[in-house]
Design an enzyme around this catalytic site. Structure first.
Site, PDB file in Angstrom:
ATOM      1  CB  CYS A  56      -0.858   0.049   1.255  1.00  0.00           C
ATOM      2  SG  CYS A  56      -1.921  -1.365   1.443  1.00  0.00           S
TER       3      CYS A  56
ATOM      4  NE  ARG B  91       4.475   1.977  -1.290  1.00  0.00           N
ATOM      5  CZ  ARG B  91       5.359   1.942  -0.304  1.00  0.00           C
ATOM      6  NH1 ARG B  91       6.537   2.491  -0.479  1.00  0.00           N
ATOM      7  NH2 ARG B  91       5.065   1.393   0.847  1.00  0.00           N
TER       8      ARG B  91
ATOM      9  CD1 TRP C 286       0.139  -5.411  -3.857  1.00  0.00           C
ATOM     10  CD2 TRP C 286       0.302  -6.329  -1.821  1.00  0.00           C
ATOM     11  NE1 TRP C 286       0.750  -6.630  -3.992  1.00  0.00           N
ATOM     12  CE2 TRP C 286       0.866  -7.211  -2.768  1.00  0.00           C
ATOM     13  CE3 TRP C 286       0.306  -6.695  -0.478  1.00  0.00           C
ATOM     14  CZ2 TRP C 286       1.415  -8.436  -2.396  1.00  0.00           C
ATOM     15  CZ3 TRP C 286       0.852  -7.913  -0.129  1.00  0.00           C
ATOM     16  CH2 TRP C 286       1.398  -8.770  -1.086  1.00  0.00           C
TER      17      TRP C 286
ATOM     18  CG  ASN D  74       2.112   0.756   3.933  1.00  0.00           C
ATOM     19  OD1 ASN D  74       1.879  -0.429   3.730  1.00  0.00           O
ATOM     20  ND2 ASN D  74       3.322   1.254   3.855  1.00  0.00           N
ATOM     21  N   GLY D  75       0.250  -1.092   6.186  1.00  0.00           N
ATOM     22  CA  GLY D  75       0.787  -1.925   7.260  1.00  0.00           C
ATOM     23  C   GLY D  75      -0.198  -3.010   7.620  1.00  0.00           C
TER      24      GLY D  75
ATOM     25  CD  GLU E 157      18.775 -10.163  -9.352  1.00  0.00           C
ATOM     26  OE1 GLU E 157      18.372 -10.791  -8.359  1.00  0.00           O
ATOM     27  OE2 GLU E 157      18.243  -9.103  -9.741  1.00  0.00           O
TER      28      GLU E 157
ATOM     29  CE  LYS F 165      15.028  -8.484 -11.526  1.00  0.00           C
ATOM     30  NZ  LYS F 165      15.674  -8.450 -10.292  1.00  0.00           N
TER      31      LYS F 165
ATOM     32  CD  GLU G  67      11.467  -9.650  -9.995  1.00  0.00           C
ATOM     33  OE1 GLU G  67      10.830  -9.426  -8.958  1.00  0.00           O
ATOM     34  OE2 GLU G  67      12.642  -9.283 -10.146  1.00  0.00           O
TER      35      GLU G  67
ATOM     36  CG  HIS H 220      21.591 -34.587  -6.480  1.00  0.00           C
ATOM     37  ND1 HIS H 220      21.972 -35.868  -6.168  1.00  0.00           N
ATOM     38  CD2 HIS H 220      22.728 -33.888  -6.695  1.00  0.00           C
ATOM     39  CE1 HIS H 220      23.297 -35.940  -6.167  1.00  0.00           C
ATOM     40  NE2 HIS H 220      23.777 -34.752  -6.498  1.00  0.00           N
TER      41      HIS H 220
ATOM     42  CE  LYS I 150      12.118  -0.859  -6.538  1.00  0.00           C
ATOM     43  NZ  LYS I 150      12.976  -1.779  -7.314  1.00  0.00           N
TER      44      LYS I 150
END
Ligand code: G6P
Length: 614
Positions: free
Chosen positions: A2, A27, A76, A104-105, A487, A491, A494, A510, A609
């Site tokens: 949020c 965000r 969000w 927000n939280g 990484e 990328k 996502e 394995h 974000k």
């Protein structure tokens, strides 16, 4: 996560709130809303699900709503589905609605508080914890007939969890109230206006003067004036900070997406880091307390982070163990915060974070501090919670990063870690003066080498077109190459939504190799000469089972070209710094794959974000 904004001043609030919310879009959110107030009139609220554009269209860019103070929110969803009912702002309601707020939280004890409020006659229209929070403020405000700050303080004592909250009280037109605990909140002022936001970039085009509200502190915003209070209701002062980020660095500058712009900014970010932290051919990254004797006595390093920052930590682990005699543990912050582990007194805890607000990383930092370990934050946002609370800070100077998928901030984290490790190795006598200077020289070559990779973007566009319809991808490598794969794979998944995994190449047999079938894409990163043959033979094993191979390498004569379907050649550099180069083609590959799949590159679904809740 949020985002919240607030404004009070001498202009119409709604268009400003929409402008600020737009800057917080990155965000991640699924609904949005604003509330504005004209002093003599009641609060007017508009909310929509989906993109901000819907809210903007509905209010004619905000012009349909009159009032010079207001608050806004991008939500969000955590408690309750994305819906207009659950979207913020929320109101205390009842006979006379006194409080309107955005949050927000997460309020952890909201169920218990909701029961208490229900017992006291409150009714609830949404599934959100925020409505509970707002109604609790209202409850104290009415019950004790106290002012807004006292009502907020009583609420802060009662709620458990994280919050950054902006409130309007009907009885106090033209004023906005704010409070926070663990969720980010910044307040900015100009001569006749005051702003608040979840982060600086939302209001950077309006002001450069900011106050970072501390935990369990509250603020009263008037036009161009702001007052701060502690939990006792006493006035306190908070030092004003000036942010030197370029106003337009949060703009796209002709690039189609922020991600592409930020990928292209990497050479400049690295130059900026090297200019700031290398003086007279020596590294100046430590402060007076993090001095030579500390590094000489150091017995252990613990690196903690989330997401890509954790991947930078994994690269630093390979590097540190290659050039020093200091053992390194790299932990995910979400794991570290709840596990028991031994850490000696001569230990350095390093937390890496772009935002400086990631809830798990912040909690891990606090845990390390409670264990009496010396803490160092490698962080991009100056003034953030992590930057404020760590014993020592290295700023990564990447500037505002808007795309959810990090690129330039990750690259800047790598540079900070290289500098730290080189300096530590030099102090401990693991590197002599010649090697030290040589490494600094090699670091300075990185920006030009990255630029040369960036100049060949058509290659990645073509490759992305070939592979964008695939379902699965695997990224394999060993040692530093494995850190790079972590990484690269993140990328890819996502932003392209292609299932992708990074594997240490030796682990394939394995289990994972059973997933390889006709057409599965395997990206091999092969830059460590001493183990190149081994990774290559793992790639051949995949090829024999139908995989299509892409290799990223700087090596000649290893027979790679004849085995792979596509080869991405990158410049050579000291292997310790290879992550900085090899990650760039993987960033571009992900970007163009997402693009060719027609996806929202900068704002991938379900992601945020800055993950400010647990
Ligand atoms: C989110 C972002 C990632 C980032 C991670 C850690 O998941 O999408 O790009 O790496 O959080 O964030 P931090 O701000 O602590 O680096």
């Amino acid at each position: 996560m949020c985002g919240i904004v607030g404004f009070t001043g001498r202009e119409q609030a709604a268009p400003i709130l929409l402008e600020c919310l737009k800057k917080l879009e990155y965000r991640g959110y699924d609904s949005a809303g604003i509330a504005v107030r004209d002093s003599s009139l009641p609060v007017v609220i508009e909310k929509t699900t989906g993109k901000l554009k819907a809210l903007s269209d509905r209010t004619h860019g905000g012009k349909a709503l009159k009032g010079m103070s207001g608050i806004g929110h991008t939500r969000w969803a955590t408690h309750g589905a994305p819906s207009v009912q659950n979207a913020h702002p929320h109101v205390s309601g009842g006979v006379r609605s006194t409080v309107t707020g955005v949050h927000n939280g997460i309020i952890e004890n909201y169920a218990e508080l909701k029961q208490k409020l229900t017992d006291n006659g409150y009714e609830f229209y949404s599934e959100t914890d925020t409505e509970v929070l707002i109604k609790l403020v209202d409850y104290y405000y009415r019950k004790y007939r106290i002012g807004p700050i006292d009502a907020i303080n009583r609420t802060m004592v009662r709620v458990k969890g994280s919050y950054a909250v902006a409130l309007m009280f009907d009885d106090y037109p033209e004023e906005i109230y704010a409070a926070r605990n663990d969720s980010p909140l910044v307040i900015g002022t100009t001569q006749d206006s005051s702003f608040l936001a979840s982060d600086v970039s939302a209001i950077l085009s309006r002001t450069r003067s900011f106050y970072y509200l501390g935990n369990l502190q509250a603020a009263r915003l008037k036009k161009g004036k702001v007052e701060f209070f502690n939990l006792n209701g006493d006035r306190i002062s908070i030092r004003k900070k000036t942010v030197d980020w370029e106003t337009d660095s949060a703009e796209k500058h002709g690039y189609e997406h922020f991600m592409l712009k930020e990928i292209h900014e990497q050479p400049d970010v690295i130059r900026r880091m090297l200019d700031r932290y290398i003086e007279d051919e020596g590294i100046c990254i430590c402060d007076d307390q993090l001095d030579e004797s500390f590094f000489q006595d150091l017995k252990q390093i613990i690196i903690v982070a989330c997401g890509s920052a954790w991947h930078a930590g994994v690269a630093a682990q390979y590097m540190t163990e290659a050039v020093t005699d200091v053992p390194v543990r790299v932990e995910l912050a979400s794991e570290f915060r709840y596990r028991s582990m031994y850490a000696c007194k001569e230990c350095l805890f390093i937390v890496i974070s772009q935002s400086g607000e990631t809830a798990d990383s912040l909690a891990a930092l606090r845990k390390a501090k409670s264990l009496g370990i010396r803490t160092l934050a490698i962080v991009n946002v100056n003034g953030s919670s992590i930057a404020n609370e760590a014993d020592h800070v290295i700023l990564t100077l990447a500037g505002p990063e808007i795309s959810v998928a990090t690129t330039k901030a990750y690259s800047a984290q790598l540079i900070a870690l290289y500098l730290l490790v080189i300096q530590m190795a030099f102090i401990r006598g693991n590197l002599d003066a010649v090697m030290y200077s040589q490494m600094i020289g090699e670091l300075k070559e990185l920006p030009d080498k990255i630029s040369s990779i960036l100049s060949d973007k058509e290659k990645y566009q073509r490759l992305a077109t070939v592979f964008s319809s695939r379902q699965d991808m695997f990224f394999i490598g060993r040692n530093m190459d494995y850190a790079i794969c972590l990484e690269g794979s993140l990328k890819m998944k996502e932003i392209s939504y292609i299932h992708s995994e990074a594997y240490a190449a030796g682990e394939l047999k394995h289990g994972t190799i059973s997933l390889i079938e006709d057409g599965t894409v395997v990206v091999g990163v092969i830059t460590c000469p001493h183990i190149a043959d081994k990774t290559l033979s793992n790639m051949i094993e995949c090829k024999s089972r139908g995989a299509r191979l892409i290799t990223v390498t700087d090596l000649e004569d290893k027979g790679i070209e004849s085995v792979c379907d596509y080869m991405i050649k990158i410049p050579s550099v000291n292997g310790l710094f290879m992550a900085s180069l090899a990650v760039v083609p993987l960033q571009l590959l992900s970007y163009y794959t997402s693009l060719s799949r027609g996806l929202d590159v900068d704002k991938p679904r379900n992601l945020a974000k800055s993950v400010t809740v647990e």
